[in-house]
Motif scaffolding. Sequence first.
Motif, mmCIF file in Angstrom:
data_model
loop_
_atom_site.group_PDB
_atom_site.id
_atom_site.type_symbol
_atom_site.label_atom_id
_atom_site.label_comp_id
_atom_site.label_asym_id
_atom_site.label_seq_id
_atom_site.Cartn_x
_atom_site.Cartn_y
_atom_site.Cartn_z
ATOM 1 N N ALA A 153 0.824 -1.212 0.000
ATOM 2 C CA ALA A 153 0.000 0.000 0.000
ATOM 3 C C ALA A 153 0.855 1.257 0.000
ATOM 4 O O ALA A 153 0.493 2.272 -0.605
ATOM 5 N N LEU A 154 2.010 1.222 0.666
ATOM 6 C CA LEU A 154 2.900 2.389 0.705
ATOM 7 C C LEU A 154 3.613 2.596 -0.634
ATOM 8 O O LEU A 154 3.823 3.729 -1.075
ATOM 9 N N ALA A 155 4.006 1.489 -1.286
ATOM 10 C CA ALA A 155 4.794 1.593 -2.518
ATOM 11 C C ALA A 155 3.933 1.875 -3.749
ATOM 12 O O ALA A 155 4.402 2.510 -4.706
ATOM 13 N N GLU A 214 13.889 7.777 -16.277
ATOM 14 C CA GLU A 214 13.575 6.379 -16.031
ATOM 15 C C GLU A 214 13.418 6.153 -14.534
ATOM 16 O O GLU A 214 13.815 6.996 -13.728
ATOM 17 N N TRP A 215 12.844 5.023 -14.185
ATOM 18 C CA TRP A 215 12.759 4.673 -12.776
ATOM 19 C C TRP A 215 12.729 3.156 -12.648
ATOM 20 O O TRP A 215 12.475 2.439 -13.610
ATOM 21 N N SER A 216 13.032 2.659 -11.465
ATOM 22 C CA SER A 216 13.018 1.219 -11.227
ATOM 23 C C SER A 216 12.622 0.957 -9.784
ATOM 24 O O SER A 216 12.774 1.811 -8.910
ATOM 25 N N ARG A 254 4.929 4.194 -7.096
ATOM 26 C CA ARG A 254 5.149 3.602 -8.421
ATOM 27 C C ARG A 254 4.218 4.227 -9.457
ATOM 28 O O ARG A 254 4.635 4.499 -10.594
ATOM 29 N N ALA A 255 2.981 4.470 -9.081
ATOM 30 C CA ALA A 255 2.021 5.070 -10.008
ATOM 31 C C ALA A 255 2.467 6.479 -10.384
ATOM 32 O O ALA A 255 2.381 6.889 -11.561
ATOM 33 N N ASP A 256 2.937 7.234 -9.401
ATOM 34 C CA ASP A 256 3.405 8.603 -9.653
ATOM 35 C C ASP A 256 4.602 8.604 -10.597
ATOM 36 O O ASP A 256 4.665 9.401 -11.533
ATOM 37 N N HIS A 304 8.166 -8.819 12.048
ATOM 38 C CA HIS A 304 8.365 -8.944 10.604
ATOM 39 C C HIS A 304 8.678 -7.571 10.007
ATOM 40 O O HIS A 304 8.113 -6.554 10.416
ATOM 41 N N TYR A 305 9.578 -7.568 9.034
ATOM 42 C CA TYR A 305 9.989 -6.335 8.364
ATOM 43 C C TYR A 305 9.843 -6.503 6.856
ATOM 44 O O TYR A 305 10.001 -7.600 6.322
ATOM 45 N N ALA A 306 9.576 -5.405 6.175
ATOM 46 C CA ALA A 306 9.514 -5.414 4.710
ATOM 47 C C ALA A 306 10.119 -4.119 4.187
ATOM 48 O O ALA A 306 9.992 -3.059 4.826
ATOM 49 N N SER A 307 10.789 -4.207 3.060
ATOM 50 C CA SER A 307 11.448 -3.029 2.486
ATOM 51 C C SER A 307 11.436 -3.110 0.965
ATOM 52 O O SER A 307 11.577 -4.197 0.393
ATOM 53 N N VAL A 308 11.255 -1.967 0.327
ATOM 54 C CA VAL A 308 11.308 -1.859 -1.131
ATOM 55 C C VAL A 308 12.182 -0.646 -1.468
ATOM 56 O O VAL A 308 12.006 0.431 -0.890
ATOM 57 N N GLU A 309 13.113 -0.835 -2.387
ATOM 58 C CA GLU A 309 13.960 0.278 -2.832
ATOM 59 C C GLU A 309 13.479 0.763 -4.194
ATOM 60 O O GLU A 309 13.253 -0.039 -5.099
ATOM 61 N N ILE A 310 13.334 2.069 -4.322
ATOM 62 C CA ILE A 310 12.871 2.681 -5.570
ATOM 63 C C ILE A 310 13.869 3.763 -5.969
ATOM 64 O O ILE A 310 14.330 4.536 -5.118
#
Length: 223
Positions: free
Chosen positions: A43-45, A63-65, A49-51, A88-94
């Motif tokens: 929900a946070l990412a 560009e973006w990834s 990503r849409a933006d 529990h932990y979760a992480s996403v790099e953009i």
Amino acid sequence: MSEVIITVRGEHETRVAPEEAVATISVKAEGTDRGAVVERIAALAAPLRADLTARAEDGTIAEWSSQRATVWANRPWNNEGKQLALVHYASVEISATFQDFAALSWWVSDVAERDGVQVDGVQWRLSRATAKDTEADAAATAVRVAVDRATAYASAIGLTSVSPVEIADIGLLTRQAQDGGAPAPKMMRAMAMSSMDGVGPSVQFQPEDIVVSAGVEARFVAR
């Protein structure tokens, strides 16, 4: 003397204003329920990503990834040495590449205020075409410096011309047996990237010039 072998080093450094900025952010979530954490990171990412997709389509960014979410867990310890419940932990790099630095500033200021988002930094760089041309120019200038230096050495001992025998990146020139020492330190071309001056709601960018350097070793016959 009829001829002399002259070995020299030529170096050149130039500074170029950056043309691109790669901003990297991390989206993080944690909690005691793994499923809730995974849903939270998604929900946070998703809006980020849409933006970025919209910005790429309208040309605001080059560009973006985005990486897939990384999820892990451990049992922390409290101050009394007691192991607590599993977390529990979760992480996403953009990352996103901007050529418009004003748009970069606004974007970083916006995402820095969002829940779960951490701005990791900005890397300044040249476009591929500019980097290639600048590196080639620096290398060519380094060779000319080596020729000029060898010519000066030859002139100092009364010789009038120099002819190249070998030219190589620093550390790669064939060593004569009598050299007997370790290779010279490699000082090949390099790009120094400056970092972001600060991260927060009001971000001030002060990109430093990118340093492109080149070095060669050359051996000449002077006559």
